[in-house]
Design a protein around this motif. Structure first.
Motif, PDB file in Angstrom:
ATOM      1  N   GLY A  66       0.804  -1.216   0.000  1.00  0.00           N
ATOM      2  CA  GLY A  66       0.000   0.000   0.000  1.00  0.00           C
ATOM      3  C   GLY A  66       0.834   1.262   0.000  1.00  0.00           C
ATOM      4  O   GLY A  66       0.354   2.333   0.392  1.00  0.00           O
ATOM      5  N   GLU A  67       2.100   1.178  -0.454  1.00  0.00           N
ATOM      6  CA  GLU A  67       2.980   2.342  -0.474  1.00  0.00           C
ATOM      7  C   GLU A  67       2.682   3.219  -1.686  1.00  0.00           C
ATOM      8  O   GLU A  67       2.595   2.733  -2.811  1.00  0.00           O
ATOM      9  N   THR A  68       2.541   4.493  -1.437  1.00  0.00           N
ATOM     10  CA  THR A  68       2.322   5.449  -2.525  1.00  0.00           C
ATOM     11  C   THR A  68       3.496   6.409  -2.601  1.00  0.00           C
ATOM     12  O   THR A  68       4.210   6.626  -1.621  1.00  0.00           O
ATOM     13  N   LEU A  69       3.689   6.972  -3.785  1.00  0.00           N
ATOM     14  CA  LEU A  69       4.764   7.934  -4.010  1.00  0.00           C
ATOM     15  C   LEU A  69       4.169   9.299  -4.302  1.00  0.00           C
ATOM     16  O   LEU A  69       3.103   9.409  -4.922  1.00  0.00           O
ATOM     17  N   SER A  70       4.876  10.323  -3.871  1.00  0.00           N
ATOM     18  CA  SER A  70       4.459  11.679  -4.199  1.00  0.00           C
ATOM     19  C   SER A  70       4.769  11.959  -5.668  1.00  0.00           C
ATOM     20  O   SER A  70       5.498  11.206  -6.321  1.00  0.00           O
ATOM     21  N   LEU A  71       4.219  13.053  -6.173  1.00  0.00           N
ATOM     22  CA  LEU A  71       4.483  13.421  -7.563  1.00  0.00           C
ATOM     23  C   LEU A  71       5.973  13.635  -7.782  1.00  0.00           C
ATOM     24  O   LEU A  71       6.542  13.207  -8.799  1.00  0.00           O
ATOM     25  N   GLY A  72       6.643  14.291  -6.828  1.00  0.00           N
ATOM     26  CA  GLY A  72       8.076  14.521  -6.952  1.00  0.00           C
ATOM     27  C   GLY A  72       8.860  13.224  -6.992  1.00  0.00           C
ATOM     28  O   GLY A  72       9.826  13.091  -7.756  1.00  0.00           O
ATOM     29  N   GLN A  73       8.454  12.251  -6.187  1.00  0.00           N
ATOM     30  CA  GLN A  73       9.149  10.962  -6.176  1.00  0.00           C
ATOM     31  C   GLN A  73       8.913  10.205  -7.477  1.00  0.00           C
ATOM     32  O   GLN A  73       9.814   9.534  -7.988  1.00  0.00           O
ATOM     33  N   VAL A  74       7.709  10.309  -8.018  1.00  0.00           N
ATOM     34  CA  VAL A  74       7.437   9.668  -9.317  1.00  0.00           C
ATOM     35  C   VAL A  74       8.322  10.285 -10.399  1.00  0.00           C
ATOM     36  O   VAL A  74       8.897   9.583 -11.236  1.00  0.00           O
ATOM     37  N   LEU A  75       8.442  11.612 -10.387  1.00  0.00           N
ATOM     38  CA  LEU A  75       9.308  12.288 -11.360  1.00  0.00           C
ATOM     39  C   LEU A  75      10.769  11.888 -11.153  1.00  0.00           C
ATOM     40  O   LEU A  75      11.516  11.711 -12.121  1.00  0.00           O
ATOM     41  N   GLY A  76      11.180  11.753  -9.896  1.00  0.00           N
ATOM     42  CA  GLY A  76      12.551  11.337  -9.614  1.00  0.00           C
ATOM     43  C   GLY A  76      12.820   9.934 -10.100  1.00  0.00           C
ATOM     44  O   GLY A  76      13.879   9.661 -10.696  1.00  0.00           O
ATOM     45  N   LEU A  77      11.882   9.029  -9.852  1.00  0.00           N
ATOM     46  CA  LEU A  77      12.026   7.654 -10.332  1.00  0.00           C
ATOM     47  C   LEU A  77      12.130   7.636 -11.852  1.00  0.00           C
ATOM     48  O   LEU A  77      12.988   6.952 -12.425  1.00  0.00           O
TER      49      LEU A  77
END
Length: 304
Positions: A275-286
């Motif tokens: 159930g881990e979610t990522l922030s928009l910034g983390q998605v962009l970083g990934l």
């Protein structure tokens, strides 16, 4: 691990499973190579997600001991290496063992403090940055900047726990980057997977004191041992068998590009299982690290 061995943190044992993959490959050719890679990457990330689920019962160091210990046992039984080594060879194997232990402990410790996809992506950036920085081409340096920016976005969580997790993940990346040349040296000194089997054994010994200090009593519980064995197999035997079979059918470039998608798969598996979610910034970083990884792979292959 082929040209891209260092880009997968769980790939420490891939070279050693070549014969295992060959033994099981008769039933695999009917499965398309990209599907095999997908199965392998999902298996790897399921192993990581299940390991994280256990952190409330046993800590990261204990899980590291279980994962390395069972993987080492399988490799030792399969390869049956000789323990009589020249001094230089023994030191090289020991160095690889220390690297493997540090890489896995740091990965699990960072994973306990941040989402699996974030910890995995930062760790994978180690060999990526090492490959790009070793190049004199301006384009590769730009890929490095993109990856660095991605790591900054991934680690931007705030709070002491987020900063600690980021620092541990960066140390993991350093170990991961060192793993690539060290595994190559061991492979050149000792044929087959015998050297890696010995290094895994030494890595287990190095990790054992940390596991005992964190919760050694857990290592005596049968259900913990059984769970640890399952994690080791999900993280080792299944993915590396799939990877080696894929390498038989596709070029190193295609394999590397497919493998570069693992952070995204890790994030999806963590979302589903934990159930881990990522922030928009983390998605962009990934996404930045994945794109930089693909760029370095294509650039390296084009130059070779």
């Amino acid at each position: 691990m082929s040209v891209q061995a260092g880009i997968d943190i769980e790939s420490a044992e891939v070279v050693s499973t070549k014969s295992i993959a060959g033994a099981g490959s008769r039933g695999l050719p009917v499965i398309p190579a990209p599907v095999l890679m997908l199965i392998g990457m999902v298996s790897t990330q399921l192993g990581a997600a299940f390991a994280k689920q256990m952190f409330g019962t046993v800590g990261p160091a204990v899980m590291t001991v279980l994962r390395l210990g069972f993987a080492a046992a399988v490799l030792l039984v399969w390869w049956r290496p000789s323990f009589r080594l020249e001094r230089r060879t023994a030191f090289t194997v020991a160095g690889l063992g220390i690297t493997i232990a540090g890489m896995n402990i740091c990965f699990y410790m960072s994973m306990a403090r941040m989402p699996v996809g974030v910890a995995l992506t930062i760790g994978m950036a180690g060999p990526l940055m090492a490959a790009a920085l070793s190049s004199r081409r301006t384009r590769d340096r730009l890929w490095t900047l993109l990856a660095g920016g991605g790591i900054a976005l991934l680690g931007w969580q705030g709070g002491a726990s987020g900063l600690t997790g980021l620092l541990i993940a960066v140390v993991c990346a350093v170990f991961w980057g060192a793993y690539v040349p060290m595994s190559a040296r061991v492979g050149a000194l000792i044929p087959g997977g015998s050297g890696l089997a010995l290094a895994m054994l030494f890595g287990t010994i190095c990790a054992l004191p940390f596991g005992l200090a964190e919760g050694g009593a857990a290592l005596t519980h049968p259900w913990v041992l059984l769970f640890g064995f399952g994690v080791a197999m999900l993280s080792s035997l299944v993915p590396y068998t799939c990877e080696m079979e894929t390498l038989r059918r596709v070029s190193a470039l295609v394999f590397g590009v497919l493998l570069s998608l693992e952070p995204a798969i890790g994030a999806l598996v963590a979302l589903t299982v934990l159930g881990e979610t990522l922030s928009l910034g983390q998605v962009l970083g990934l996404a930045s690290v994945v794109v930089a990884s693909i760029g370095v792979i294509r650039s390296t292959r084009a130059a070779s």
